[in-house]
Design a protein around this motif. Structure first.
Motif, mmCIF file in Angstrom:
data_model
loop_
_atom_site.group_PDB
_atom_site.id
_atom_site.type_symbol
_atom_site.label_atom_id
_atom_site.label_comp_id
_atom_site.label_asym_id
_atom_site.label_seq_id
_atom_site.Cartn_x
_atom_site.Cartn_y
_atom_site.Cartn_z
ATOM 1 N N VAL A 183 0.840 -1.204 0.000
ATOM 2 C CA VAL A 183 0.000 0.000 0.000
ATOM 3 C C VAL A 183 0.872 1.251 0.000
ATOM 4 O O VAL A 183 0.586 2.226 -0.706
ATOM 5 C CB VAL A 183 -0.949 -0.005 1.218
ATOM 6 C CG1 VAL A 183 -1.628 1.356 1.378
ATOM 7 C CG2 VAL A 183 -1.998 -1.099 1.070
ATOM 8 N N ALA A 184 1.963 1.235 0.792
ATOM 9 C CA ALA A 184 2.865 2.391 0.831
ATOM 10 C C ALA A 184 3.490 2.643 -0.545
ATOM 11 O O ALA A 184 3.546 3.789 -1.017
ATOM 12 C CB ALA A 184 3.955 2.162 1.884
ATOM 13 N N VAL A 185 3.960 1.576 -1.188
ATOM 14 C CA VAL A 185 4.521 1.707 -2.539
ATOM 15 C C VAL A 185 3.450 2.202 -3.514
ATOM 16 O O VAL A 185 3.713 3.050 -4.384
ATOM 17 C CB VAL A 185 5.109 0.362 -3.013
ATOM 18 C CG1 VAL A 185 5.498 0.429 -4.486
ATOM 19 C CG2 VAL A 185 6.317 -0.022 -2.165
ATOM 20 N N SER A 186 2.238 1.686 -3.358
ATOM 21 C CA SER A 186 1.150 2.070 -4.258
ATOM 22 C C SER A 186 0.753 3.529 -4.064
ATOM 23 O O SER A 186 0.389 4.209 -5.030
ATOM 24 C CB SER A 186 -0.062 1.163 -4.027
ATOM 25 O OG SER A 186 0.250 -0.175 -4.351
ATOM 26 N N LEU A 187 0.809 4.011 -2.835
ATOM 27 C CA LEU A 187 0.509 5.425 -2.597
ATOM 28 C C LEU A 187 1.482 6.316 -3.366
ATOM 29 O O LEU A 187 1.090 7.325 -3.954
ATOM 30 C CB LEU A 187 0.582 5.736 -1.104
ATOM 31 C CG LEU A 187 -0.603 5.268 -0.258
ATOM 32 C CD1 LEU A 187 -0.285 5.408 1.228
ATOM 33 C CD2 LEU A 187 -1.861 6.060 -0.596
ATOM 34 N N ARG A 188 2.747 5.933 -3.350
ATOM 35 C CA ARG A 188 3.747 6.716 -4.088
ATOM 36 C C ARG A 188 3.540 6.582 -5.593
ATOM 37 O O ARG A 188 3.581 7.565 -6.326
ATOM 38 C CB ARG A 188 5.144 6.261 -3.699
ATOM 39 C CG ARG A 188 6.254 7.097 -4.317
ATOM 40 C CD ARG A 188 7.616 6.708 -3.775
ATOM 41 N NE ARG A 188 8.674 7.526 -4.344
ATOM 42 C CZ ARG A 188 9.009 8.727 -3.935
ATOM 43 N NH1 ARG A 188 8.363 9.264 -2.916
ATOM 44 N NH2 ARG A 188 9.987 9.411 -4.507
ATOM 45 N N GLY A 189 3.311 5.346 -6.060
ATOM 46 C CA GLY A 189 3.100 5.151 -7.488
ATOM 47 C C GLY A 189 1.820 5.791 -7.981
ATOM 48 O O GLY A 189 1.750 6.293 -9.117
ATOM 49 N N ALA A 190 0.795 5.797 -7.135
ATOM 50 C CA ALA A 190 -0.489 6.375 -7.541
ATOM 51 C C ALA A 190 -0.397 7.877 -7.748
ATOM 52 O O ALA A 190 -1.185 8.453 -8.502
ATOM 53 C CB ALA A 190 -1.561 6.057 -6.501
ATOM 54 N N ARG A 191 0.567 8.538 -7.096
ATOM 55 C CA ARG A 191 0.739 9.980 -7.322
ATOM 56 C C ARG A 191 1.028 10.266 -8.788
ATOM 57 O O ARG A 191 0.558 11.258 -9.350
ATOM 58 C CB ARG A 191 1.886 10.517 -6.463
ATOM 59 C CG ARG A 191 1.654 10.446 -4.965
ATOM 60 C CD ARG A 191 2.844 11.046 -4.237
ATOM 61 N NE ARG A 191 2.894 10.605 -2.851
ATOM 62 C CZ ARG A 191 3.883 10.898 -2.017
ATOM 63 N NH1 ARG A 191 4.909 11.624 -2.445
ATOM 64 N NH2 ARG A 191 3.879 10.461 -0.771
ATOM 65 N N LYS A 192 1.819 9.394 -9.407
ATOM 66 C CA LYS A 192 2.138 9.582 -10.828
ATOM 67 C C LYS A 192 0.938 9.224 -11.696
ATOM 68 O O LYS A 192 0.656 9.897 -12.694
ATOM 69 C CB LYS A 192 3.340 8.724 -11.199
ATOM 70 C CG LYS A 192 4.613 9.055 -10.430
ATOM 71 C CD LYS A 192 5.753 8.116 -10.811
ATOM 72 C CE LYS A 192 7.001 8.397 -10.010
ATOM 73 N NZ LYS A 192 8.119 7.490 -10.351
#
Length: 359
Positions: free
Chosen positions: A24-33
């Motif tokens: 989820v943490a990685v996805s939060l960062r990736g979702a910003r893009k």
């Protein structure tokens, strides 16, 4: 495939929780893009993805209420990882499924709270990653057409479901609370979930195909499928100059959002009454093989919305319909809030940080 409390022991559940939290943490960062911001919207379509991500979560919640029969007294329902990944991107897709699972666990006592990490890992991360990798691979070798995108979505969704069944079996092999031969569990889980995968593939392909037909720019996985126009000059085919894209009216996106939300409300509030009452694939395998011998009562079993019904409403149809409507409303509100915050953080980042990420 919602894993209840008691199927997996505490240490493995805790490890799965850490894995899920990391994803989820990685996805939060990736979702910003993927969701974009002012500096990236023209290129990424983020200004259109952000408001639709909450809708995708709500739509998946609604369709998951529609269990369909797969034979032998077993039913299945959409997992949604493939659909979310293709529509809004893999990182945002993981967040969509996580929001759905969180709402289901807290409000409706569906899927154990101690097993939330297991469920996010199996139903969110595995399905999304497997489906998106396969989808991108297929669209990279097939003709770059809308039909190819729909076919690729079908295949990706079909494979993602037994892949999730294999992931659950692996977790069960490490931390299962009952002593069942793992070969029998794997055979039973994959066998029934291949059938469920067919239903998942049909739903995913129909939904992706419908959105592509109306607004292909809203489908994250299909934005690179446009084939350049060819012109014959002096007997040779050359790419035609690419015209600047016409601006998309915000009203058009709002129309898609409104239609999708109304559809989700209708599915959850009315159509769900006609869903199959048979146990789903995991429930059936668990009962047949004895996996559920140490199942525990859900911590939210006393929730006023437990088991997708409203407490004190005696009419079954009305109770289930109201619960479905409440669930869709809560999911779209929470999901939209999460994705709005993620996108705002992207917009608030310093310009040099965004350039560094892009490079």
């Amino acid at each position: 495939m919602h894993v209840p409390d008691g199927f997996i022991n505490a240490p493995v559940s805790a490890v799965a929780g850490v894995v899920a939290a990391g994803a989820v943490a990685v996805s939060l960062r990736g979702a910003r893009k993927e969701l974009g911001g002012a500096s990236r919207s023209a290129a990424s379509g983020g200004e259109r993805t952000a408001p639709l991500a909450g809708l995708v979560a709500a739509f998946i919640f609604a369709v998951q209420m529609l269990n369909f029969p797969v034979g032998a007294g077993t039913s299945g329902h959409l997992l949604g990882g493939a659909l979310a990944a293709i529509l809004v991107g893999p990182y945002t897709g993981v967040l969509c499924i996580s929001v759905v699972l969180l709402m289901q666990g807290i409000l409706f006592a569906d899927g154990g709270l101690t097993a939330l990490g297991v469920n996010i890992t199996v139903m969110g991360v595995v399905t999304t990653v497997v489906a998106y990798v396969l989808f991108r691979g297929l669209t990279g070798i097939l003709p770059r057409t809308r039909r190819s995108a729909t076919v690729s979505a079908f295949i990706a969704a079909l494979v993602s479901v037994p892949a999730a069944a294999c992931a659950f079996t692996l977790i069960y092999a490490v931390g299962g609370t009952t002593d069942i031969p793992i070969g029998k569990v794997l055979t039973a889980m994959v066998g029934v979930h291949v059938l469920i995968g067919i239903g998942e593939a049909v739903i995913t392909a129909l939904t992706v195909g419908a959105v592509i037909a109306v607004r292909p720019d809203l489908v994250h996985g299909a934005r690179s499928l446009a084939v350049p126009l060819k012109l014959r000059i002096d007997g040779e085919l050359v790419d035609a100059p690419v015209a600047a894209p016409a601006p998309v009216a915000a009203r058009s996106t709002r129309t898609v959002w409104s239609v999708g939300l109304v559809t989700a409300f209708v599915l959850a509030g009315f159509v769900s009454f006609y869903a199959s009452a048979s146990p789903d694939g995991l429930e059936k395998v668990a009962a047949d093989k004895g996996i559920d011998a140490k199942a525990e009562e859900h911590a939210a079993a006393d929730s006023p919305l437990a088991d997708y019904g409203v407490r004190d409403v005696t009419d079954t149809r009305l109770s289930g319909g109201l619960a479905g409507v409440i669930g869709v409303g809560a999911t779209v509100a929470v999901g939209s809030g999460v994705f709005w915050v993620v996108r705002r953080r992207r917009q608030d980042e310093p310009a040099d940080a965004r350039v560094t990420e892009t490079v």
